[in-house]
Design a protein around this motif. Sequence first.
Motif, PDB file in Angstrom:
ATOM      1  N   PHE A 171       0.858  -1.179   0.000  1.00 45.49           N
ATOM      2  CA  PHE A 171       0.000   0.000   0.000  1.00 45.49           C
ATOM      3  C   PHE A 171       0.900   1.236   0.000  1.00 45.49           C
ATOM      4  CE2 PHE A 171      -2.366   3.413   2.009  1.00 45.49           C
ATOM      5  CZ  PHE A 171      -3.564   3.366   1.332  1.00 45.49           C
ATOM      6  N   PRO A 172       0.563   2.312  -0.723  1.00 43.78           N
ATOM      7  CA  PRO A 172      -0.644   2.463  -1.547  1.00 43.78           C
ATOM      8  C   PRO A 172      -0.580   1.674  -2.858  1.00 43.78           C
ATOM      9  CG  PRO A 172       0.695   4.458  -1.635  1.00 43.78           C
ATOM     10  CD  PRO A 172       1.343   3.553  -0.647  1.00 43.78           C
ATOM     11  N   MET A 173      -1.763   1.446  -3.421  1.00 40.99           N
ATOM     12  CA  MET A 173      -1.885   0.709  -4.672  1.00 40.99           C
ATOM     13  C   MET A 173      -2.116   1.677  -5.835  1.00 40.99           C
ATOM     14  SD  MET A 173      -4.086  -1.451  -2.392  1.00 40.99           S
ATOM     15  CE  MET A 173      -3.662  -2.976  -1.570  1.00 40.99           C
ATOM     16  N   SER A 174      -1.849   1.184  -7.045  1.00 40.68           N
ATOM     17  CA  SER A 174      -2.021   2.053  -8.220  1.00 40.68           C
ATOM     18  C   SER A 174      -3.439   1.995  -8.754  1.00 40.68           C
ATOM     19  CB  SER A 174      -1.089   1.614  -9.346  1.00 40.68           C
ATOM     20  OG  SER A 174       0.221   1.549  -8.883  1.00 40.68           O
ATOM     21  N   ARG A 175      -3.887   3.133  -9.262  1.00 39.76           N
ATOM     22  CA  ARG A 175      -5.160   3.159  -9.976  1.00 39.76           C
ATOM     23  C   ARG A 175      -4.956   2.577 -11.362  1.00 39.76           C
ATOM     24  NH1 ARG A 175      -8.678   7.719  -7.870  1.00 39.76           N
ATOM     25  NH2 ARG A 175      -7.560   8.399  -6.036  1.00 39.76           N
ATOM     26  N   ALA A 176      -6.045   2.097 -11.975  1.00 36.19           N
ATOM     27  CA  ALA A 176      -5.956   1.645 -13.356  1.00 36.19           C
ATOM     28  C   ALA A 176      -5.773   2.878 -14.240  1.00 36.19           C
ATOM     29  CB  ALA A 176      -7.225   0.883 -13.743  1.00 36.19           C
ATOM     30  N   ALA A 177      -4.822   2.823 -15.178  1.00 41.42           N
ATOM     31  CA  ALA A 177      -4.502   3.999 -15.991  1.00 41.42           C
ATOM     32  C   ALA A 177      -5.734   4.551 -16.707  1.00 41.42           C
ATOM     33  CB  ALA A 177      -3.409   3.651 -16.994  1.00 41.42           C
ATOM     34  N   ARG A 178      -6.620   3.680 -17.126  1.00 42.56           N
ATOM     35  CA  ARG A 178      -7.786   4.130 -17.894  1.00 42.56           C
ATOM     36  C   ARG A 178      -8.931   4.603 -17.006  1.00 42.56           C
ATOM     37  NH1 ARG A 178      -7.165   3.202 -23.148  1.00 42.56           N
ATOM     38  NH2 ARG A 178      -9.336   3.663 -23.554  1.00 42.56           N
ATOM     39  N   CYS A 179      -8.826   4.416 -15.704  1.00 43.31           N
ATOM     40  CA  CYS A 179      -9.904   4.820 -14.784  1.00 43.31           C
ATOM     41  C   CYS A 179      -9.344   5.738 -13.698  1.00 43.31           C
ATOM     42  CB  CYS A 179     -10.555   3.602 -14.133  1.00 43.31           C
ATOM     43  SG  CYS A 179     -11.120   2.358 -15.289  1.00 43.31           S
ATOM     44  N   ALA A 199      -7.047  -3.190  -6.947  1.00 43.88           N
ATOM     45  CA  ALA A 199      -6.624  -4.068  -5.845  1.00 43.88           C
ATOM     46  C   ALA A 199      -7.335  -3.702  -4.537  1.00 43.88           C
ATOM     47  CB  ALA A 199      -5.110  -3.987  -5.663  1.00 43.88           C
ATOM     48  N   LEU A 200      -7.649  -2.405  -4.364  1.00 41.99           N
ATOM     49  CA  LEU A 200      -8.378  -1.977  -3.163  1.00 41.99           C
ATOM     50  C   LEU A 200      -9.800  -2.515  -3.164  1.00 41.99           C
ATOM     51  CD1 LEU A 200      -7.857   1.821  -2.333  1.00 41.99           C
ATOM     52  CD2 LEU A 200      -7.303  -0.160  -0.934  1.00 41.99           C
ATOM     53  N   ALA A 227      -8.003  -5.808   6.071  1.00 40.32           N
ATOM     54  CA  ALA A 227      -6.946  -6.586   5.429  1.00 40.32           C
ATOM     55  C   ALA A 227      -5.608  -6.041   5.889  1.00 40.32           C
ATOM     56  CB  ALA A 227      -7.055  -6.483   3.914  1.00 40.32           C
ATOM     57  N   LYS A 228      -4.605  -6.919   5.955  1.00 43.01           N
ATOM     58  CA  LYS A 228      -3.255  -6.445   6.264  1.00 43.01           C
ATOM     59  C   LYS A 228      -2.603  -5.958   4.981  1.00 43.01           C
ATOM     60  CE  LYS A 228      -1.980  -7.400  10.652  1.00 43.01           C
ATOM     61  NZ  LYS A 228      -0.980  -6.785  11.507  1.00 43.01           N
ATOM     62  N   VAL A 229      -1.880  -4.847   5.064  1.00 41.33           N
ATOM     63  CA  VAL A 229      -1.104  -4.379   3.911  1.00 41.33           C
ATOM     64  C   VAL A 229       0.330  -4.092   4.371  1.00 41.33           C
ATOM     65  CG1 VAL A 229      -2.984  -3.422   2.522  1.00 41.33           C
ATOM     66  CG2 VAL A 229      -1.924  -2.000   4.302  1.00 41.33           C
ATOM     67  N   ARG A 230       1.199  -3.967   3.385  1.00 46.63           N
ATOM     68  CA  ARG A 230       2.602  -3.701   3.709  1.00 46.63           C
ATOM     69  C   ARG A 230       2.973  -2.290   3.233  1.00 46.63           C
ATOM     70  NH1 ARG A 230       7.788  -6.388   3.914  1.00 46.63           N
ATOM     71  NH2 ARG A 230       6.875  -8.437   3.888  1.00 46.63           N
ATOM     72  N   LEU A 231       3.635  -1.523   4.106  1.00 41.18           N
ATOM     73  CA  LEU A 231       4.035  -0.159   3.764  1.00 41.18           C
ATOM     74  C   LEU A 231       5.499  -0.088   3.312  1.00 41.18           C
ATOM     75  CD1 LEU A 231       2.415   2.059   6.552  1.00 41.18           C
ATOM     76  CD2 LEU A 231       1.413   1.148   4.460  1.00 41.18           C
ATOM     77  N   TRP A 232       5.912   1.100   2.898  1.00 44.72           N
ATOM     78  CA  TRP A 232       7.272   1.371   2.398  1.00 44.72           C
ATOM     79  C   TRP A 232       8.370   0.898   3.355  1.00 44.72           C
ATOM     80  CZ3 TRP A 232      10.459   4.638   5.261  1.00 44.72           C
ATOM     81  CH2 TRP A 232       9.823   5.292   6.332  1.00 44.72           C
ATOM     82  N   ASP A 233       8.070   0.909   4.685  1.00 49.16           N
ATOM     83  CA  ASP A 233       9.093   0.549   5.672  1.00 49.16           C
ATOM     84  C   ASP A 233       8.989  -0.904   6.114  1.00 49.16           C
ATOM     85  OD1 ASP A 233       6.742   0.709   7.033  1.00 49.16           O
ATOM     86  OD2 ASP A 233       7.440   2.089   8.586  1.00 49.16           O
ATOM     87  N   PHE A 291      -2.304  12.975 -14.163  1.00 49.48           N
ATOM     88  CA  PHE A 291      -2.898  12.890 -12.831  1.00 49.48           C
ATOM     89  C   PHE A 291      -1.799  12.765 -11.776  1.00 49.48           C
ATOM     90  CE2 PHE A 291      -6.383  11.931 -15.593  1.00 49.48           C
ATOM     91  CZ  PHE A 291      -7.479  12.468 -14.951  1.00 49.48           C
ATOM     92  N   LYS A 292      -2.110  13.168 -10.548  1.00 55.28           N
ATOM     93  CA  LYS A 292      -1.093  13.201  -9.486  1.00 55.28           C
ATOM     94  C   LYS A 292      -0.974  11.864  -8.753  1.00 55.28           C
ATOM     95  CE  LYS A 292      -1.197  18.153  -8.535  1.00 55.28           C
ATOM     96  NZ  LYS A 292      -1.498  19.213  -7.542  1.00 55.28           N
ATOM     97  N   HIS A 293      -0.550  10.841  -9.503  1.00 54.96           N
ATOM     98  CA  HIS A 293      -0.311   9.543  -8.858  1.00 54.96           C
ATOM     99  C   HIS A 293       0.877   9.639  -7.897  1.00 54.96           C
ATOM    100  CE1 HIS A 293      -3.173   7.674 -11.545  1.00 54.96           C
ATOM    101  NE2 HIS A 293      -2.571   8.243 -12.574  1.00 54.96           N
ATOM    102  N   ASP A 294       1.700  10.679  -8.085  1.00 53.20           N
ATOM    103  CA  ASP A 294       2.943  10.819  -7.331  1.00 53.20           C
ATOM    104  C   ASP A 294       2.836  11.869  -6.226  1.00 53.20           C
ATOM    105  OD1 ASP A 294       2.563  12.887  -9.078  1.00 53.20           O
ATOM    106  OD2 ASP A 294       4.649  13.049  -9.703  1.00 53.20           O
TER     107      ASP A 294
END
Lengths: 410, 64
Positions: free
Chosen positions: A19-27, A34-35, A45-51, A394-397
């Motif tokens: 997590f976070p997950m990516s949006r579908a490019a077309r949507c 995945a969310l 649900a358990k998710v895994r972070l950057w650390d 879009f601001k995916h970043d």
Amino acid sequence: MAVTPAGPAHDMTDTAPEFPMSRAARCPFDPPPALRELQEKGPLAKVRLWDGSEPWLVTRYAEQRAILADPRVSADTDRPGYPSKASSEAGEGKLSFIMMDDPEHARLRRMVTAPFAIKRIEALRPAVQRIVDGLIDDLLAGPQPADLVEAFALPLPSLVICELLGVPYDDHALFQENTRTMVRTTATPEARSAATREIAGYLSGQLAERFTEPRDDLLTGIAGRVTAGELTHGQAVEMALLLLIAGHETTANMIALGTAALLEHPDQLALLRDTDDPALIASAVEELLRYLHITHQGRRRAVTEDIEIAGQVIKAGEGVIMVNETGNRDPRVFDDPDRLDITRDARRHVAFGFGVHQCLGQPLARMELQVVYGTLYRRIPTLKFARALEDVKFKHDAFIYGIHELPVTW
Amino acid sequence: MKVELEADKCVASGQCVVAAMDVFDQDDDGIAVLLTEEVGDDRLDDVKEAIAVCPAAAIRLARP
């Protein structure tokens, strides 16, 4: 008859999804696929972070509201288990009361609630309408295509929060540029800290002027709390920083993202263009807040005492992340949730959060968006994309979702 | 029906005023205040909406 042994509820060899997950490019307006899959399986649900930490993700509306309203969770980023967004968040100065718990949170928050009361905000509506009309006049008189973000979506909320705080709008390049760095997920922790220090230094100077020359603005009110010994100078700067950043970055993205979504839904855009009914315009604002998700990194909390929710015990010291992308698209609460329908009653959305930390500036955000959505498309009925949606950036970043540039013609 | 408000829980989001302007107002600090404690059937839906959107769960309808 042989009984197949049931597998463990959570296969220990499975790693939790990142997590976070990516949006579908077309949507670009929909939650990451995945969310949605996680939400279908269950509320937690358990998710895994950057650390490498593995907090709980809370995907459904009812459970999200329950946890956000629970006093056994903490917004303090220094608490054990707090799921931090990036390395620079840990150990840095706090962004004032949004990263504190009661009673200190309530004490600080109440110092700045007055200007955001409904009647005070309503009194600003004519001034906001004049700003919107002026920006649209300039847009129409300028060249085409135009970037709607630069020419309209960002200047409006920036002008308004500067006026409220008493910050000179002439200095907007300084805080807009640095805010952009602060919210960019790809910025290095050093760059993010430097940007934060630069705006904080600027606001510290602005506050210092108020001690000797009080004015009729929010910064003077905050400076008065320092004089009265209720705030340290550092806390006053953090508070001013929070209000300045939250006041322009969030609403700007809602204007650009909302316009892009409406251009993709011409039937809904036509309803707005052809109405002067304030109730329908207000309803459109709520629906766009529900449908879009500028706060796409989730509301994050550390659990301070065991909480049982949906048959699961979340233990003290674990982290929880409430994702409004799926909360606001939960079919248990909103019929046909993926349909943008500005006539539906969407007021119960969690776009502003829930619980004691719910957005303080929401009356201002609502009013600004009502003026914008009620004016822009009526004044420029032929507004359209100057570029295919696939080519809109879009601001995916960024920690706050939105649009970098929205080239439009009319 | 009787409306009850726990003002010390209020976080000044203003949502109750938007939902039921005849029943709720805000003081000088934005904290919710009750304009009337008794609401008739005509305003019951608005009050229920205010209860649903209040982020601090500070509003209740008293049992008759």
